[in-house]
Design a protein around this motif. Structure first.
Motif: not given
Length: 163
Positions: A21-27, A59-61, A64-68, A96-99
């Protein structure tokens, strides 16, 4: 080398999902017992308050939003995992997925839900899938769904499905 500000994880040591995700290495999602955030690339973790759900997928967009996707609903963070708020009614969301067009697609029980506004609102799609247990992004706007009985593919963001 990891230059992340945050790594999000859940306790118990079993990896369930990863992503950037933007600004992060791993989720990272583990089995259960809540979420933890790291500001030192995973050396130490601190608990994220009031989050104790089982995390199935992330999922992330581009915002910079993270969705669990969790056993108690879908949660969204707009601050790289420091805080999360519920964005769905409670329920056991298995994935959850982001296309590619930014649409979010989530699996809850045998039903598929869709969001076109970064997870703020969700619409249940009309088709139901018996014994569905997994959803995955395939290619572009294609999404795959697996049930005990069949494999389904959608090429239009989850609106229609073929087996």
């Amino acid at each position: 080398a990891c230059t992340a500000r945050n790594i999000v994880a859940a306790r118990c040591g079993f990896w369930r999902a990863t992503g950037a995700t933007p600004g992060a290495c791993h989720i990272a999602g583990f089995f259960q017992s809540g979420l933890f955030v790291s500001s030192d690339n995973g050396t130490t973790f601190s608990p994220v308050s009031s989050f104790s759900s089982f995390v199935y997928a992330w999922a992330n967009n581009d915002l910079g939003h993270l969705l669990a996707a969790t056993n108690s609903g879908i949660y969204r963070s707009t601050d790289n995992g420091v805080t999360f708020t519920s964005v769905t009614a409670s329920g056991d969301y298995k994935g959850i997925v982001m296309i590619s067009d930014g649409t979010l697609i989530a699996l809850k029980g045998n039903n598929v839900f869709r969001s076109i506004d970064n997870g703020a609102t969700w619409t249940e799609l009309s088709e139901s899938f018996q014994d569905a247990y997994s959803i995955a992004k395939l290619d572009g706007n294609k999404v795959g769904l697996v049930s005990d009985k069949n494999i389904y593919v959608s090429s239009d963001g989850g609106i229609t499905w073929t087996s």
